[in-house]
Write an enzyme that holds these catalytic residues in place. Structure first.
Site, short mmCIF file in Angstrom:
data_model
loop_
_atom_site.label_atom_id
_atom_site.label_comp_id
_atom_site.label_asym_id
_atom_site.label_seq_id
_atom_site.Cartn_x
_atom_site.Cartn_y
_atom_site.Cartn_z
N PRO A 217 9.65 12.05 -17.03
CA PRO A 217 8.72 12.32 -15.93
C PRO A 217 7.38 11.60 -16.06
O PRO A 217 6.87 11.43 -17.16
CB PRO A 217 8.51 13.83 -16.00
CG PRO A 217 8.90 14.21 -17.38
CD PRO A 217 9.99 13.26 -17.78
N ASN A 218 6.90 11.19 -14.90
CA ASN A 218 5.57 10.57 -14.72
C ASN A 218 5.51 9.12 -15.20
O ASN A 218 4.50 8.44 -14.97
CB ASN A 218 4.46 11.41 -15.39
CG ASN A 218 4.40 12.80 -14.79
OD1 ASN A 218 4.26 12.93 -13.59
ND2 ASN A 218 4.53 13.83 -15.61
N HIS B 144 7.31 6.21 -27.54
CA HIS B 144 6.17 6.65 -26.73
C HIS B 144 5.16 5.52 -26.67
O HIS B 144 4.88 4.88 -27.70
CB HIS B 144 5.50 7.89 -27.33
CG HIS B 144 6.42 9.06 -27.39
ND1 HIS B 144 6.72 9.82 -26.28
CD2 HIS B 144 7.16 9.56 -28.40
CE1 HIS B 144 7.59 10.75 -26.62
NE2 HIS B 144 7.88 10.62 -27.90
N ALA C 3 6.80 14.15 -21.27
CA ALA C 3 6.36 15.50 -21.65
C ALA C 3 7.52 16.38 -22.12
O ALA C 3 7.29 17.35 -22.87
CB ALA C 3 5.65 16.15 -20.46
N ASN D 222 12.28 7.54 -23.87
CA ASN D 222 10.92 8.06 -23.75
C ASN D 222 11.01 9.26 -22.82
O ASN D 222 11.05 9.12 -21.59
CB ASN D 222 9.95 7.02 -23.17
CG ASN D 222 8.51 7.54 -23.14
OD1 ASN D 222 8.28 8.74 -23.33
ND2 ASN D 222 7.56 6.66 -22.89
N GLU E 41 13.47 7.11 -30.28
CA GLU E 41 12.44 7.75 -29.45
C GLU E 41 11.24 6.81 -29.36
O GLU E 41 10.77 6.31 -30.39
CB GLU E 41 12.04 9.06 -30.14
CG GLU E 41 11.00 9.86 -29.39
CD GLU E 41 10.43 10.98 -30.26
OE1 GLU E 41 10.95 11.26 -31.36
OE2 GLU E 41 9.43 11.56 -29.82
N ARG F 206 -3.34 12.81 -29.99
CA ARG F 206 -3.95 13.25 -28.72
C ARG F 206 -4.15 14.77 -28.73
O ARG F 206 -4.53 15.32 -29.76
CB ARG F 206 -3.06 12.76 -27.56
CG ARG F 206 -2.97 11.22 -27.53
CD ARG F 206 -2.02 10.74 -26.46
NE ARG F 206 -2.45 11.20 -25.15
CZ ARG F 206 -1.66 11.17 -24.06
NH1 ARG F 206 -0.43 10.70 -24.16
NH2 ARG F 206 -2.13 11.60 -22.92
N TYR G 221 -2.08 4.54 -21.22
CA TYR G 221 -0.72 3.99 -21.11
C TYR G 221 -0.68 2.51 -20.76
O TYR G 221 0.40 1.93 -20.69
CB TYR G 221 0.07 4.79 -20.07
CG TYR G 221 0.22 6.26 -20.43
CD1 TYR G 221 0.94 6.64 -21.56
CD2 TYR G 221 -0.38 7.27 -19.67
CE1 TYR G 221 1.06 7.98 -21.91
CE2 TYR G 221 -0.26 8.61 -20.01
CZ TYR G 221 0.46 8.95 -21.13
OH TYR G 221 0.58 10.26 -21.49
N ARG H 74 -1.26 5.25 -13.90
CA ARG H 74 -1.47 6.53 -14.56
C ARG H 74 -2.28 6.35 -15.84
O ARG H 74 -1.82 5.70 -16.78
CB ARG H 74 -0.08 7.08 -14.92
CG ARG H 74 -0.10 8.32 -15.74
CD ARG H 74 1.28 8.60 -16.33
NE ARG H 74 1.25 9.84 -17.06
CZ ARG H 74 2.13 10.21 -17.95
NH1 ARG H 74 3.18 9.43 -18.21
NH2 ARG H 74 2.03 11.34 -18.60
C1 DQA Z 1 4.41 9.71 -23.49
C2 DQA Z 1 3.58 10.73 -24.29
C3 DQA Z 1 3.81 12.13 -23.76
O1 DQA Z 1 3.01 13.05 -24.48
C4 DQA Z 1 3.43 12.22 -22.29
O2 DQA Z 1 3.73 13.50 -21.79
C5 DQA Z 1 4.06 11.16 -21.47
C6 DQA Z 1 4.11 9.80 -22.01
C7 DQA Z 1 4.09 8.27 -23.95
O3 DQA Z 1 4.89 7.38 -23.64
O4 DQA Z 1 3.06 8.04 -24.58
O5 DQA Z 1 4.46 11.38 -20.33
O6 DQA Z 1 5.78 9.94 -23.73
#
Ligand code: DQA
Length: 150
Positions: free
Chosen positions: A11-12, A101, A78, A75, A99, A108, A24, A19
């Site tokens: 998500p997102n 990120h 959240a 990835n 994994e 953070r 990011y 964003r």
């Molecule tokens: C994320 C880190 C997560 O904490 C966050 O919720 C994201 C992006 C990253 O790629 O840094 O949505 O996965």
């Protein structure tokens, strides 16, 4: 023959580029997909790249990767910090899962230090921005060349 690998984004991540660019970066998801497909091709990997907002869809696609791919780069956004369902999906497949990120969640907010995936994935890359996806593809290609060692 090129080895099939999947990259799944949660998500997102659809909003990459717009964003929180200070966290990011400015690369959009479409640009990231194009970069990953070039990197994958150079490594002899056949890439499927997807993003979704929903937990159930992510679980379904993790299962699909387990059935169709030789490796998965994930990835989970959240859901990394909240989802037992995503963790169980990762545990349910037998291909290597890396994994990724973009940011380093551990550096953070405190709630991002909880990670439900880190002990069920093959390896993790955090904090390298979009290069993390490249490193993950390189690591996966090396892992697939080596077979099951280590
Ligand atoms: C994320 C880190 C997560 O904490 C966050 O919720 C994201 C992006 C990253 O790629 O840094 O949505 O996965």
């Amino acid at each position: 023959m090129n080895q099939p690998v999947h990259i799944l984004n949660g998500p997102n991540l659809s909003r990459l580029g717009r964003r929180e660019p200070q966290v990011y970066g400015t690369t959009t998801l479409a640009e990231l997909a194009a970069l990953c497909s070039g990197w994958a091709a150079g490594l002899g990997l056949e890439l499927t790249f997807d993003q979704c907002e929903g937990e159930g869809q992510l679980v379904t696609w993790i299962h699909r990767a387990g059935d169709q791919a030789k490796g998965l780069i994930l990835n989970a956004g959240a859901y990394t910090h909240t989802s037992v369902a995503v963790r169980d999906a990762v545990s349910s497949i037998s291909i290597p899962v890396i994994e990724v990120h973009l940011s380093n969640p551990a550096a953070r907010e405190p709630f991002r230090r909880r990670n439900l995936l880190e002990d069920v994935v093959y390896a993790g890359l955090r904090g390298f921005g979009v290069d993390g996806y490249r490193f993950a593809l390189e690591g996966l290609a090396a892992r697939l060349r080596l077979g099951s060692d280590p």
